[in-house]
Design an enzyme around this catalytic site. Structure first.
Site, PDB file in Angstrom:
ATOM      1  N   HIS A 175       0.824  -1.208   0.000  1.00 36.00           N
ATOM      2  CA  HIS A 175       0.000   0.000   0.000  1.00 36.00           C
ATOM      3  C   HIS A 175       0.863   1.264   0.000  1.00 36.00           C
ATOM      4  CE1 HIS A 175      -3.247   2.727   0.738  1.00 36.00           C
ATOM      5  NE2 HIS A 175      -2.542   3.242   1.727  1.00 36.00           N
ATOM      6  N   GLU A 196       2.475 -11.550 -17.827  1.00 33.82           N
ATOM      7  CA  GLU A 196       2.561 -11.567 -16.359  1.00 33.82           C
ATOM      8  C   GLU A 196       3.065 -12.910 -15.859  1.00 33.82           C
ATOM      9  OE1 GLU A 196      -0.723  -8.799 -14.633  1.00 33.82           O
ATOM     10  OE2 GLU A 196      -1.730 -10.224 -15.949  1.00 33.82           O
ATOM     11  N   CYS A 219       3.296  -1.913 -18.144  1.00 34.12           N
ATOM     12  CA  CYS A 219       2.267  -1.182 -17.407  1.00 34.12           C
ATOM     13  C   CYS A 219       2.281  -1.519 -15.927  1.00 34.12           C
ATOM     14  CB  CYS A 219       0.879  -1.430 -17.997  1.00 34.12           C
ATOM     15  SG  CYS A 219       0.351  -3.131 -17.819  1.00 34.12           S
ATOM     16  N   ASP A 252       2.930  -8.719 -11.461  1.00 31.57           N
ATOM     17  CA  ASP A 252       2.695 -10.161 -11.438  1.00 31.57           C
ATOM     18  C   ASP A 252       3.867 -10.924 -12.033  1.00 31.57           C
ATOM     19  OD1 ASP A 252       0.265 -10.809 -10.110  1.00 31.57           O
ATOM     20  OD2 ASP A 252      -0.792  -9.694 -11.672  1.00 31.57           O
TER      21      ASP A 252
HETATM   22  C1  PEP Z   1       0.841  -6.089 -13.127  1.00 28.21           C
HETATM   23  O1  PEP Z   1       0.637  -7.224 -12.691  1.00 28.21           O
HETATM   24  O2  PEP Z   1       1.989  -5.588 -13.269  1.00 28.21           O
HETATM   25  C2  PEP Z   1      -0.290  -5.228 -13.516  1.00 28.21           C
HETATM   26  C3  PEP Z   1      -0.111  -4.089 -14.142  1.00 28.21           C
HETATM   27  O3  PEP Z   1      -1.518  -5.652 -13.159  1.00 28.21           O
HETATM   28  P1  PEP Z   1      -2.107  -5.545 -11.662  1.00 28.21           P
HETATM   29  O4  PEP Z   1      -1.110  -4.817 -10.832  1.00 28.21           O
HETATM   30  O5  PEP Z   1      -3.410  -4.876 -11.811  1.00 28.21           O
HETATM   31  O6  PEP Z   1      -2.201  -6.998 -11.318  1.00 28.21           O
HETATM   32 MG    MG Z   2      -1.319  -8.116 -12.870  1.00 27.73          MG
END
Ligand code: PEP
Ligand code: MG
Length: 547
Positions: free
Chosen positions: A185, A412, A483, A436
């Site tokens: 967080h 991921e 991302c 991930d």
């Molecule tokens: C990630 O896993 O890097 C991602 C962008 O998706 P989230 O953080 O929403 O799982």
């Molecule tokens: Mg993810």
């Protein structure tokens, strides 16, 4: 001499200031004998009234409506006749004011817990109110985030959402926590607010309140016990760096003009103003599940169209990469009934939900297609948690069948990274979710602060997997974005570009610094650094190349 501590930098920037601790719950002193009951009741009531007044003041100051509501609701709980009555009864039975308040809150706590449901969830608020009222009575600092009226570095073992609901970025200049990880967080909050932050910093708990510290949110270095001159110099340098970064507004590019799209991660149209302010070139990750987190039922086609249309319209003329529902694991959705999985992170999550509930995906794609048709937006659609070529192919076919022109998949899972070239044979683009991808590459739960070093985005093995995707993108002439949180690290940005990444999507606040970092390097620099970073023996070695 200053003592150097090292943690994990999760939001870049170098700042200095006095370190102040988030104050914990006050301990009750030994009971005192009450001689004047009415005076003691008045003391207790004044303490409660002062807590109510302080919460209301914070609610008035809050710029976010939800935060203001939360604070007002808490103030109402403390301004309650039954509570005051309970306190009076305890004092009449011989308790002093602080023990009476403690006792009255304890009975409320018991009743709320027994009632279950919504009331049971308010127990944390009761505890917070009790702590506040006791702190007032004992003349101790108010529990929670300090508000000294001057800039400071906030330190804590870890930060919970409630601690930081109305954190004032004019006072808090950096965050340092003993535990936590790159996706904790604290890290998310720091990036959302653009605050330099270091997490998983062992030893910070021993730094006394008020010590002057220098925090480097890029390298994770915290120097405790620096002098005033260092603080002044760092503050001035930070001011100049932020001015320089906010002065650059064009599209992302390296010093020699190699374009890298700088995009924003959003959860709803509410995040679009921040993306605009940062001159984002579009949205690189629209997390659609955030719209539905509290829903007991699957949202209807029309509700979805309305939600997507809002973001598409707000981003007119710019690319919007929308992700289909990423339910499960850290984002459970009640309407999908995913309870009972022994290991949800390795369970039916992301695109895998479509194996059991294909209609959820079909409905969503139809809604995205309709929102696109209504707005004429440049919409790209991608699926989360794809592992294999057949999964990617089936998803792309579903996207095209819905009348949507661009289909992509998130990378991921290491298996997908290793086969990036194959995947690009059936989709138009890739987007690497480093949060991930780190978790699955290092077999380290992304929420586990104790494993933060494994989740460090500078890990060479993670960079190597990103490089495989980047190479595949270059060979296919197709875009490969990042991302995950790694995209928000300005020191890492040139390395990602050197690995073949063509767009970076991040929390909007991070965009100016990433833009400035790219503008300072040529494409050849990026490639050289990338090669060296992948060859580094560990995350620290990779980081040392650029810091
Ligand atoms: C990630 O896993 O890097 C991602 C962008 O998706 P989230 O953080 O929403 O799982
Ligand atoms: Mg993810």
């Amino acid at each position: 001499m200053a003592e150097v501590l090292t943690g994990i930098g999760v939001c870049a920037g170098t700042v200095a200031g006095p370190l102040l601790w988030i104050a914990g719950a006050p301990a009750l002193p030994a009971p005192t004998t009450v001689t004047d009951t009415e005076a003691e009741v008045a003391r207790a009531e004044a303490a409660l009234a002062s807590v109510v007044a302080e919460l209301e003041r914070r609610a008035d100051r809050a710029t976010d409506g939800t935060i203001a509501e939360v604070l007002r609701a808490e103030a109402m709980m403390a301004d309650d006749d039954m509570l005051r009555e309970g306190v009076r009864e305890q004092i009449e039975a011989g308790q002093d004011a602080s023990h009476a308040i403690d006792g009255a809150f304890a009975s409320f706590r018991e009743a709320f817990t027994a009632a279950g449901g919504y009331l049971a969830e308010r127990v944390a608020d009761l505890d917070d109110l009790r702590d506040r009222a006791v702190a007032v009575l004992l003349g101790l600092p108010m529990p929670g985030v300090p508000s000294p009226g001057h800039p400071y570095v906030l330190a804590a073992r870890d930060l919970a959402p409630a601690d930081t609901a109305d954190l004032d970025p004019d006072q808090v200049v950096a965050l340092v926590t003993e535990v936590g990880g790159p996706t904790s967080h604290t890290a998310i909050l720091a990036r959302a607010l653009g605050l330099p932050a270091v997490v998983a910093c062992p030893g910070v708990l021993a730094v006394p309140d008020g010590t002057l510290v220098l925090v480097d949110g890029a390298t994770g270095r915290v120097e405790a016990g620096v002098d005033e001159v260092t603080v002044k110099a760092a503050t001035e340098a930070a001011r100049q760096a932020s001015e320089a970064a906010s002065g650059l507004t064009g599209p992302g590019e390296t010093a020699d003009g190699y374009g890298v799209k700088l995009l924003a991660n959003v959860g709803s149209a509410k995040n679009v103003p921040a993306a605009d302010e940062a001159h984002a070139e579009g949205v690189g990750l629209f997390r659609t599940e955030l719209l539905f987190l509290d829903r007991a039922q699957e949202p209807t086609h029309d509700e979805q169209v309305a939600a997507y249309r809002e973001v598409f319209t707000a981003m007119t003329g710019r690319r919007v990469v929308i992700r289909t529902l990423d339910a499960g694991a850290d984002k459970p959705l009640p309407f999908l009934n995913q309870d009972g999985e022994p290991n949800p992170a390795l369970g039916v999550r992301g695109l895998r939900v479509a194996r059991q509930r294909p209609q959820v995906l079909t409905t969503q794609l139809a809604a995205i297609a309709e929102a696109r048709a209504q707005t004429g937006a440049d919409v790209w659609v991608m699926a989360p948690m794809v592992s294999t070529l057949p999964e990617a192919k089936e998803f792309a076919e579903a996207v095209y069948a819905a009348g949507l022109p661009k289909a992509g998949v998130m990378i991921e899972v290491p298996a997908a990274a290793l086969r990036a070239a194959d995947l690009l044979g059936v989709v138009d683009f890739l987007s690497i979710g480093t949060n991930d991808l780190s978790q699955y590459t290092f077999a380290a739960d992304r929420m586990c602060g104790d494993l933060a070093d494994l989740l460090d985005v500078w890990q060479p093995a993670l960079l190597q997997l990103i490089g495989i995707c980047g190479e595949a993108g270059r060979a296919a002439g197709k875009p490969v974005g990042v991302c995950g949180e790694a995209a928000a690290d300005p020191l890492l940005a040139p390395i990602l570009v050197g690995l073949g990444v063509t767009s970076l999507s991040m929390s909007p606040r991070a965009i100016p610094q990433v833009r400035a970092a790219l503008a300072a390097r040529t494409e050849a620099d990026c490639r050289r650094l990338a090669e060296q970073a992948v060859a580094a023996p560990d995350a620290a070695g990779a980081r040392a190349l650029v810091s």
